[in-house]
Design an enzyme around this catalytic site. Structure first.
Site, PDB file in Angstrom:
ATOM      1  N   HIS A   1      77.544  87.654  53.488  1.00 27.06           N
ATOM      2  CA  HIS A   1      77.493  88.369  55.022  1.00 27.06           C
ATOM      3  C   HIS A   1      77.189  89.783  54.749  1.00 27.06           C
ATOM      4  CE1 HIS A   1      79.153  85.799  58.131  1.00 27.06           C
ATOM      5  NE2 HIS A   1      80.090  85.526  57.418  1.00 27.06           N
TER       6      HIS A   1
ATOM      7  N   HIS B   1      80.636  83.788  50.090  1.00 25.29           N
ATOM      8  CA  HIS B   1      80.273  83.724  51.614  1.00 25.29           C
ATOM      9  C   HIS B   1      80.512  85.061  52.336  1.00 25.29           C
ATOM     10  CE1 HIS B   1      80.658  81.982  55.924  1.00 25.29           C
ATOM     11  NE2 HIS B   1      81.524  83.051  55.811  1.00 25.29           N
ATOM     12  N   GLU B   2      81.617  85.703  51.901  1.00 21.68           N
ATOM     13  CA  GLU B   2      81.656  86.979  52.407  1.00 21.68           C
ATOM     14  C   GLU B   2      80.584  88.088  51.662  1.00 21.68           C
ATOM     15  OE1 GLU B   2      83.611  87.196  54.812  1.00 21.68           O
ATOM     16  OE2 GLU B   2      84.670  85.408  54.652  1.00 21.68           O
TER      17      GLU B   2
ATOM     18  N   GLU C   1      77.189  82.428  60.515  1.00 21.60           N
ATOM     19  CA  GLU C   1      78.159  81.837  59.524  1.00 21.60           C
ATOM     20  C   GLU C   1      77.271  80.646  58.741  1.00 21.60           C
ATOM     21  OE1 GLU C   1      81.315  82.496  58.581  1.00 21.60           O
ATOM     22  OE2 GLU C   1      81.044  84.249  59.876  1.00 21.60           O
TER      23      GLU C   1
END
EC number: 3.4.24.-
Length: 293
Positions: free
Chosen positions: A143, A139-140, A222
């Site tokens: 980003h 997930h990071e 997100e």
């Protein structure tokens, strides 16, 4: 979550300081064109300074330690996982850090895709399964690969510009009506003390209100970061990670500062100031594949 909150707070502080310096030194634009140029310079200036400081600020705020060489099996696994996912996402290997905290958390930050940082809490490494931790890291990484921090900087720069411009236009009008007398040589902005006070208060108030826009963008990104994680490691792993977050330890800060909330339990108006969507909405978006198309 943390990177956005720190970015917004630092950015707001820089913008207010710039405004104070301008007012105290008497540098007040006397034309709409000049004011707009000033607003653009300082609006985007505050955003980019916040971006450049983001890695340092994030590490300092949590007491994070960058891993130079893995000292144990856990750190070795973390470094290998980040390296593998960074390669899959097409970005350079980020710096990797660990910070001591009981809550399950992680963040990514940095001014460029190829000069970024991924940090995870000890609580995450201790309380999540390898599959769940892998999904959070992905997930990071998403980003970073999506360039979310740079995009946030540009959006915040535009928002700052409007905040500064509108605040100072209103401050000029207020100073002229409440105490200014241009015939007596007090300057084109009227009474300087009133101008200074009104401009400062309005920049703070409008800055907080404008954060609704940046928070909306953060929530939107997100969903895309969740989708990016699903593409890197699988949808079920990301869903499992989000479900784990629902039952995880809740940091004390989440009850007093909504910008740091990750559990998604807050309702109604407060959601406007949340950096993350409620966890149930994120899980549903993954199951429906809405952002995986």
């Amino acid at each position: 979550m943390m990177r956005i909150a720190l970015f917004l707070l630092t950015n707001l502080a820089v913008m207010v300081v710039f405004g104070l310096v301008l007012s105290l030194t008497g540098i007040q634009s006397s034309s709409v064109q000049g004011l707009l140029i000033m607003a653009l310079l300082f609006g985007f200036g505050g955003s980019f300074i916040s971006l450049l400081m983001s890695k340092w600020m994030a590490l300092k705020s949590v007491g994070g330690e960058v891993i130079e060489q893995p000292r144990n099996e856990r750190e070795r696994w973390l470094m290998n996982t980040v390296a593998t996912q960074a390669r899959q996402a097409g970005i350079a290997m980020p710096q990797v850090a660990i910070y001591h905290a009981p809550d399950i958390n992680a963040f990514a930050t940095g001014a460029r895709r190829d000069a970024s940082l991924v940090a995870v809490s000890t609580g995450l490494l201790q309380n999540m399964s390898p599959d769940e931790a892998e999904a959070v890291i992905a997930h990071e990484i998403s980003h970073i690969a999506n360039g979310d921090m740079v995009t946030m900087t540009l959006i915040q720069g535009v928002v700052n510009t409007f905040v500064i411009f509108i605040s100072r236009i209103i401050a000029q009008i207020a100073a002229g009506f409440l105490g200014g007398n241009r015939d007596e040589g007090e300057g084109s902005n009227g009474n300087p003390l009133i101008y200074f006070a009104v401009a400062t208060v309005l920049e703070l108030v409008f800055g907080i209100l404008a954060s609704i826009i940046t928070m909306w963008f953060s929530r939107y990104r997100e969903f895309h970061a969740d989708a990016g994680s699903a593409k890197l490691v699988g949808r079920e792993k990301m869903i499992a990670a989000l479900q784990r977050l629902k039952t995880s330890y809740e940091p004390q800060e989440a009850t007093s500062m909504m910008a740091f909330c990750i559990n998604g339990k807050s309702k109604s108006l407060s959601e406007l100031f949340m950096t993350h969507p409620p966890l149930d909405k994120r899980i549903e978006a993954l199951r429906s594949g809405e952002y995986l198309k």
